[in-house]
Motif scaffolding. Sequence first.
Motif, short mmCIF file in Angstrom:
data_model
loop_
_atom_site.label_atom_id
_atom_site.label_comp_id
_atom_site.label_asym_id
_atom_site.label_seq_id
_atom_site.Cartn_x
_atom_site.Cartn_y
_atom_site.Cartn_z
N ILE A 148 12.26 8.75 -3.79
CA ILE A 148 12.49 7.61 -4.74
C ILE A 148 13.39 6.49 -4.02
O ILE A 148 14.41 6.45 -3.24
CB ILE A 148 13.20 8.13 -5.82
N VAL A 149 12.75 4.98 -4.31
CA VAL A 149 13.44 4.23 -3.65
C VAL A 149 13.59 2.95 -5.03
O VAL A 149 12.98 2.99 -5.89
CB VAL A 149 12.65 3.38 -2.61
N ALA A 150 14.42 2.19 -4.65
CA ALA A 150 14.66 0.96 -5.58
C ALA A 150 14.12 -0.35 -4.76
O ALA A 150 14.47 -0.69 -3.80
CB ALA A 150 16.06 0.84 -5.99
N VAL A 151 13.01 -1.02 -5.64
CA VAL A 151 12.42 -2.00 -5.01
C VAL A 151 12.82 -3.50 -5.72
O VAL A 151 12.58 -3.32 -7.07
CB VAL A 151 10.87 -2.06 -5.12
N LYS A 152 13.39 -4.33 -5.28
CA LYS A 152 13.79 -5.58 -5.69
C LYS A 152 12.75 -6.59 -5.50
O LYS A 152 12.38 -7.04 -4.48
CB LYS A 152 15.04 -6.09 -5.14
N ASN A 198 0.86 -1.17 -0.03
CA ASN A 198 0.13 0.00 -0.15
C ASN A 198 0.85 1.25 0.03
O ASN A 198 0.50 2.25 0.21
CB ASN A 198 -1.00 0.11 1.27
N ARG A 199 2.25 0.98 -0.38
CA ARG A 199 3.14 2.37 -0.08
C ARG A 199 4.05 2.45 -1.22
O ARG A 199 4.35 3.79 -1.60
CB ARG A 199 3.89 1.89 1.07
N TYR A 200 4.32 1.56 -2.01
CA TYR A 200 5.42 2.06 -3.03
C TYR A 200 4.67 1.71 -4.52
O TYR A 200 4.17 0.81 -5.03
CB TYR A 200 6.78 0.91 -2.89
N LYS A 201 4.70 2.96 -5.44
CA LYS A 201 4.31 3.02 -6.49
C LYS A 201 5.37 2.71 -7.56
O LYS A 201 6.42 3.75 -7.51
CB LYS A 201 3.64 4.71 -6.59
N LYS A 202 5.24 2.10 -8.35
CA LYS A 202 6.36 1.85 -9.65
C LYS A 202 6.21 3.14 -10.45
O LYS A 202 5.23 3.78 -10.80
CB LYS A 202 5.91 0.69 -10.55
N ILE A 203 7.47 3.46 -10.72
CA ILE A 203 7.82 4.28 -11.72
C ILE A 203 8.34 4.01 -13.16
O ILE A 203 7.64 4.09 -14.08
CB ILE A 203 8.65 5.64 -11.01
#
Length: 305
Positions: A37-41, A4-9
């Motif tokens: 901005i974060v990197a999500v694996k 519910n937190r990280y939106k793909k760019i």
Amino acid sequence: MIGNRYKKIEKGGSSAGIGSGTYGEVFKCEDTQTGTIVAVKRIRTDLEDEGIPSTALREISVLRELQHPNIVDLQDCVQSAGRLYLVFEFVDKDLKRYMESHEGPLPSLTIKSFMHQLLSGLEFCHARGVMHRDLKPQNLLVSRDGRLKLADFGLARAFCPPIRPLTHEVVTLWFRPPEILLGSQTYAPPMDMWAVGTILAELAAKAPLFPGDSEIDELYKIFMLLGTPSEATWPGVTKLPDWNAIFPTWPRLSLRHAAPGLSDAGLDLLNKCLVYDPAARVSARRALKHPYFDGFDPATPAPPM
């Protein structure tokens, strides 16, 4: 949306700085709670009958214990729709892409800064009983302001007690030390220091030092530059499982042409990293005190991209 937190760019690759590989894909995302901005694996779970791959569990457990300016920050773990996601600080690109994007030789100060940051992060790992085991330019991230960070700890291991090397997990041969190539069943932090040496040479030449296409080709490329080892230069080498008495005998060559532009002190540090006998190889702690870094201010990052 991840959880519910990280939106793909956009998909990772060069923009996320970590890329995609055997164990997961990386996405550039926005943390909707903070706006950063974060990197999500995204961890691929289809590779394991038991669910989450051991590499992901290892990476989580190791990074939870390793908080350092030169180690990528694991900020969150999210389970969503039956999948596991690791949330990292966003770093612009890896060291390999940094080198490719820079025309001409890298400035000597840039090389020195990257090496000091690499050794600082690695010394922190080793002091806490962790080997990285997969150091290479693709696993070193570089921010826009010249900060280098160790990343991809999926193969990291505690080095007590010694363990059997899982060579099938290593993505590339080019940074693998000769003791592993010759079948040593025990290894320790010196294996990371061999990789540090190959990275230093690659920074200087902007080309890999030992680009072998098989284990024997990798060994021969090492032998052709550093000389074929013997009991005199590496006590115990002929007792290693994969040693062969019919290996060709090559003389040792100078590293000067393999690492153009390095100062005499830089070449001396390179030679100390690429010592055949792991017990005689320089440690990360001692390398940080090497004359190569005399007068260098660690507070100064590499020049920005």
